[in-house]
Motif scaffolding. Structure first.
Motif, short mmCIF file in Angstrom:
data_model
loop_
_atom_site.label_atom_id
_atom_site.label_comp_id
_atom_site.label_asym_id
_atom_site.label_seq_id
_atom_site.Cartn_x
_atom_site.Cartn_y
_atom_site.Cartn_z
N ASN A 1 0.94 -1.32 0.01
CA ASN A 1 -0.14 -0.05 0.16
C ASN A 1 0.90 1.28 0.00
OD1 ASN A 1 -2.64 -1.29 -0.10
ND2 ASN A 1 -2.39 -1.67 2.30
N ASN A 2 1.99 1.06 -0.14
CA ASN A 2 3.02 2.42 0.18
C ASN A 2 4.14 2.21 -1.14
OD1 ASN A 2 2.23 4.09 2.36
ND2 ASN A 2 2.21 2.06 3.32
N LYS B 1 4.92 7.71 1.94
CA LYS B 1 3.58 7.92 2.13
C LYS B 1 3.09 9.28 1.69
CE LYS B 1 2.02 6.49 6.42
NZ LYS B 1 2.23 6.24 7.95
N LEU B 2 2.08 9.32 0.98
CA LEU B 2 1.34 10.08 0.60
C LEU B 2 0.54 10.99 1.68
CD1 LEU B 2 -0.08 8.84 -2.97
CD2 LEU B 2 2.12 10.34 -2.54
N PHE B 3 0.65 12.13 1.79
CA PHE B 3 0.01 12.94 2.53
C PHE B 3 -1.35 13.47 1.44
CE2 PHE B 3 3.95 14.58 4.64
CZ PHE B 3 3.66 13.86 5.92
N ILE B 4 -2.60 13.54 2.26
CA ILE B 4 -3.89 13.73 1.28
C ILE B 4 -3.79 15.06 1.03
CG2 ILE B 4 -6.33 13.27 1.42
CD1 ILE B 4 -4.70 10.56 1.35
N ASN B 5 -4.09 15.47 -0.19
CA ASN B 5 -4.46 16.94 -0.63
C ASN B 5 -3.43 17.97 -0.24
OD1 ASN B 5 -7.10 16.00 -1.41
ND2 ASN B 5 -7.76 16.23 0.56
N THR B 6 -2.28 17.43 -0.18
CA THR B 6 -0.92 18.23 -0.12
C THR B 6 -0.10 18.24 -1.38
OG1 THR B 6 0.32 16.91 1.34
CG2 THR B 6 -1.23 18.22 2.36
N ILE C 1 5.06 15.04 0.65
CA ILE C 1 5.33 13.44 0.52
C ILE C 1 6.08 13.14 1.76
CG2 ILE C 1 7.17 13.23 -0.93
CD1 ILE C 1 5.47 10.66 -2.10
N LYS D 1 5.01 15.75 -6.60
CA LYS D 1 5.06 16.12 -5.15
C LYS D 1 6.02 17.46 -5.01
CE LYS D 1 1.78 13.86 -3.53
NZ LYS D 1 0.55 14.52 -2.80
#
Length: 158
Positions: A50-51, A69-74, A77, A110
């Motif tokens: 998942n990553n 890991k992705l940050f949501i809506n930014t 990373i 990113k």
């Protein structure tokens, strides 16, 4: 130094987790410390699936790995993990993994990489161009603070 960087396989979860534990021991942490934080440096098959997890390997061994890991809506990373086999420290594998992580992060559009580091790695992150931006309290130890860095992903023209 012939090696390649490739996507980690879920079946390598135990190998990666053990590498992370060896590196903690290398930095001189006590067995009690390692026993307390082992869960946060255990990488499950699901985590790998998942990553964005990549390994550096030669023809025989995994030399290190990192995960994003992705940050949501930014536009940021997170470099969630970067571990090098202790015998491979100071041989440029960490730098090569960081360069690869930057490449992947740019492909994901990113702009900045956030790194919640370990006190022992502060000099390394500064050498690869990250900026120290503060500290955060450890999730595991209430009296321990961890450095926070940011690394710009903007391409620099030479």
């Amino acid at each position: 130094m012939t090696f390649k960087i490739r996507k980690a396989k879920a079946s390598e979860s135990k190998l990666l987790s053990n590498l992370a534990l060896r590196l903690k021991a290398y930095w001189g942490y006590s067995q009690k410390f390692i026993d307390t934080c082992w869960q946060e440096i255990t990488y499950s098959k699901e985590y790998i699936q998942n990553n964005y997890v990549f390994v550096a390997e030669d023809e025989n061994n995994i030399l290190g790995f990192y995960s994003l890991k992705l940050f949501i809506n930014t536009a940021d990373i997170e470099l969630d993990a970067l571990f090098i086999e202790p015998s491979c420290i100071k041989q440029a594998y960490g730098r090569k993994l960081i360069e690869h992580a930057k490449f992947i992060s740019r492909k994901l559009k990113k702009q900045n990489m956030v790194i919640f580091g370990n006190p022992n790695t502060k000099d390394f992150y500064l050498k690869v161009g990250a900026k120290f931006v503060g500290k955060r309290k450890s999730d595991t130890f209430s009296n321990r603070y961890l450095p926070i860095f940011t690394l710009s992903l903007a391409e620099v023209d030479n």
